[in-house]
Design an enzyme around this catalytic site. Structure first.
Site, PDB file in Angstrom:
ATOM      1  N   HIS A 177       0.863  -1.184   0.000  1.00 53.45           N
ATOM      2  CA  HIS A 177       0.000   0.000   0.000  1.00 53.45           C
ATOM      3  C   HIS A 177       0.897   1.230   0.000  1.00 53.45           C
ATOM      4  O   HIS A 177       1.680   1.450   0.925  1.00 53.45           O
ATOM      5  CB  HIS A 177      -0.959  -0.032   1.189  1.00 53.45           C
ATOM      6  N   ASN A 254      -3.053  -6.138  -2.649  1.00 50.40           N
ATOM      7  CA  ASN A 254      -3.298  -7.006  -1.499  1.00 50.40           C
ATOM      8  C   ASN A 254      -4.762  -7.446  -1.376  1.00 50.40           C
ATOM      9  O   ASN A 254      -5.211  -7.890  -0.329  1.00 50.40           O
ATOM     10  CB  ASN A 254      -2.838  -6.333  -0.201  1.00 50.40           C
ATOM     11  N   ARG A 255      -5.513  -7.332  -2.459  1.00 48.83           N
ATOM     12  CA  ARG A 255      -6.802  -8.008  -2.583  1.00 48.83           C
ATOM     13  C   ARG A 255      -6.828  -8.818  -3.879  1.00 48.83           C
ATOM     14  O   ARG A 255      -7.865  -9.270  -4.311  1.00 48.83           O
ATOM     15  CB  ARG A 255      -7.966  -7.012  -2.601  1.00 48.83           C
ATOM     16  N   HIS A 311       2.736  -3.495   6.823  1.00 49.96           N
ATOM     17  CA  HIS A 311       1.754  -2.434   6.555  1.00 49.96           C
ATOM     18  C   HIS A 311       1.775  -1.406   7.690  1.00 49.96           C
ATOM     19  O   HIS A 311       2.376  -1.615   8.730  1.00 49.96           O
ATOM     20  CB  HIS A 311       0.338  -3.019   6.511  1.00 49.96           C
ATOM     21  N   SER A 312       1.007  -0.334   7.512  1.00 51.99           N
ATOM     22  CA  SER A 312       0.624   0.531   8.617  1.00 51.99           C
ATOM     23  C   SER A 312      -0.825   0.956   8.366  1.00 51.99           C
ATOM     24  O   SER A 312      -1.272   0.883   7.218  1.00 51.99           O
ATOM     25  CB  SER A 312       1.528   1.765   8.704  1.00 51.99           C
ATOM     26  N   TYR A 313      -1.605   1.334   9.388  1.00 54.52           N
ATOM     27  CA  TYR A 313      -1.183   1.531  10.751  1.00 54.52           C
ATOM     28  C   TYR A 313      -2.176   0.818  11.649  1.00 54.52           C
ATOM     29  O   TYR A 313      -3.192   0.284  11.172  1.00 54.52           O
ATOM     30  CB  TYR A 313      -1.150   3.050  11.084  1.00 54.52           C
ATOM     31  N   GLU A 389       0.868  -4.714  11.057  1.00 58.46           N
ATOM     32  CA  GLU A 389       0.475  -3.308  10.920  1.00 58.46           C
ATOM     33  C   GLU A 389       1.314  -2.516  11.915  1.00 58.46           C
ATOM     34  O   GLU A 389       1.183  -2.694  13.122  1.00 58.46           O
ATOM     35  CB  GLU A 389      -1.014  -3.118  11.242  1.00 58.46           C
TER      36      GLU A 389
HETATM   37 ZN    ZN Z   1      -1.802  -1.681   4.099  1.00 57.01          ZN
END
Ligand code: ZN
Length: 434
Positions: A177, A254-255, A311-313, A389
């Protein structure tokens, strides 16, 4: 959710390769505010009120709060809604400007940790990994996990220790992302610590690299990442044009993974304008195709011991399954035990006692289909497979100030070195499903 079509209000500012990233794009967010609106277990009542304004929503787990970006012209109406909220960013444009402290501070020496005092231009990231490889020439190679839609390399590094390469893999993906910049810094920091630590005889780095081959790809969505630096700081997806004449760009890589891609209508969006648009078919993004190819190669080689998608957050450590919140894998007990140990190590290492929540993804947060950890476990047969995350829990969200890069990446080193030491332990035998 009524999304604010940010692309329509953003001026496109071209930035040359050597220019300061993001500086030119701060102004489109001048005067925008980011609020954490409290929902206190009743999100639908709050969402009903919020339907009176346009906004962009940052989080999906809305049971306790909704984090929203509100444009200046919406602020008077927002104020009249009578909601309880905290201010995350008083002026998002100013926060983004403060974030883009320039990388010239970095002395272009890979051994210098000042790299982690600021965010960096895309091309400098490529150079940074090359310089880490130069520090570790006999134990590493620069690799590519394929190409992006705009033909950027999904570059990465492969590291090994004594008797390598050829041992079971630890695979890390960062920045799927685009706006989650702290995930780039984290994967880079882990690489930096492994390389410099191994060279210096550090016990943790040596034992990890002597047991496992590391494959670290810090920016798996390079087109989106470059776009966050030139045009729109909060872009998430890749930069593939929409299908059938749609004017919206981007698919959520990521989908887009093949496993359980279509298993749950709540797990992704079929709308090309959505932030979680899953694509027209499984793996119909060039980025996903390249990533999946390496996953299958590693599976068919020495196997995948550990996979993490960074990832975040929100501060979570999430294991499969994401696509169905009532489905528990037979390995869930050991995954949860390991996540708890990592969470403890992070907390104990951080001066501000950072806490990470852990558990199976769908049940802990929300359903996701076509997400990496489910696929890399089910198809890639990874023994451990997580989403992490990173910071924070909502003070700054995606726009984490540069002075928080170091504490964030350092606590992940503390968590990962403990995790690596446990992966082969009999410790986990007999830990049943949770
Ligand atoms: Zn993400």
């Amino acid at each position: 959710m009524r999304g604010l079509r940010l692309s329509s209000i953003l001026a496109v500012v071209a930035v040359g390769a050597s220019a300061i990233p993001t500086k030119g794009i701060s102004s489109p967010y001048d005067g925008f505010k980011v609020f954490r609106v409290k929902t206190q277990g009743h999100p639908s009542a709050i969402q009903e009120k919020l339907s009176n304004i346009t906004f962009e929503q940052w989080n999906h787990d809305v049971n306790s709060h909704i984090d929203i970006v509100v444009a200046p012209d919406q602020l008077p109406v927002f104020a009249e809604l009578g909601l309880e909220f905290d201010v995350m960013h008083e002026d998002l444009g100013a926060s983004i400007a403060a974030e883009s402290v320039h990388s010239s501070l970095w002395k272009r020496q890979a051994g210098d940790p000042s790299w982690f005092d600021s965010y960096h231009d895309y091309n400098d990231h490529i150079e940074y990994f090359q310089s880490l490889h130069d520090l570790f020439p006999d134990n590493s190679e620069i690799i590519s996990s394929g190409s992006s839609y705009e033909n950027r390399s999904l570059y990465g590094i492969h590291l090994w220790g004594t008797g390598g390469p050829g041992k079971p893999a630890v695979l890390y993906h960062g920045t799927v992302h685009a706006r989650e910049w702290i995930s780039t810094a984290t994967t880079e920091y882990l690489t930096y610590k492994l390389v410099t630590g191994y060279n210096a005889g550090d016990r943790d780095a040596r034992s990890a690299l002597d047991k496992y081959d590391f494959y670290i790809i810090p920016i798996v969505n390079p087109d989106g990442f470059a776009y966050t630096q030139t045009t729109q700081r909060l872009w998430r997806k890749n930069r593939q044009p929409g299908p059938n004449g749609s004017t919206c760009y981007g698919r959520d890589i990521n989908r887009n993974w093949e496993f359980a891609w279509d298993a749950n209508p709540l797990g992704a969006s079929t709308n090309p304008c959505s932030q979680t648009y899953k694509g027209e078919r499984p793996s119909d993004t060039p980025e996903n195709q390249g990533l999946d190819k390496l996953v299958r190669q590693l599976r068919d080689g020495a196997g995948i011991k550990l996979y993490i998608d960074w990832h975040s957050y929100g501060q979570y450590i999430l294991s499969p399954f994401g696509y169905k919140d009532t489905l528990y894998a037979p390995e869930l007990g050991k995954w949860t035990k390991a996540a708890q140990i990592v969470s403890d190590a992070i907390r104990d290492s951080s001066s501000d006692l950072t806490t990470f929540t852990f558990g199976p993804s769908g049940a802990t947060l929300y359903p996701t289909t076509g997400a990496a950890p489910d696929h890399v476990y089910s198809i890639g047969r990874a023994e451990f497979s997580y989403t992490i995350e990173l910071r924070d829990i909502g003070r700054y969200g995606f726009v984490l100030p540069p002075e928080l890069i170091r504490p964030t990446v350092e606590e992940q080193w503390a968590g990962q070195k403990v995790l690596w030491s446990l992966l082969d332990e009999e410790f986990f035998d007999g830990v049943g499903p949770a």
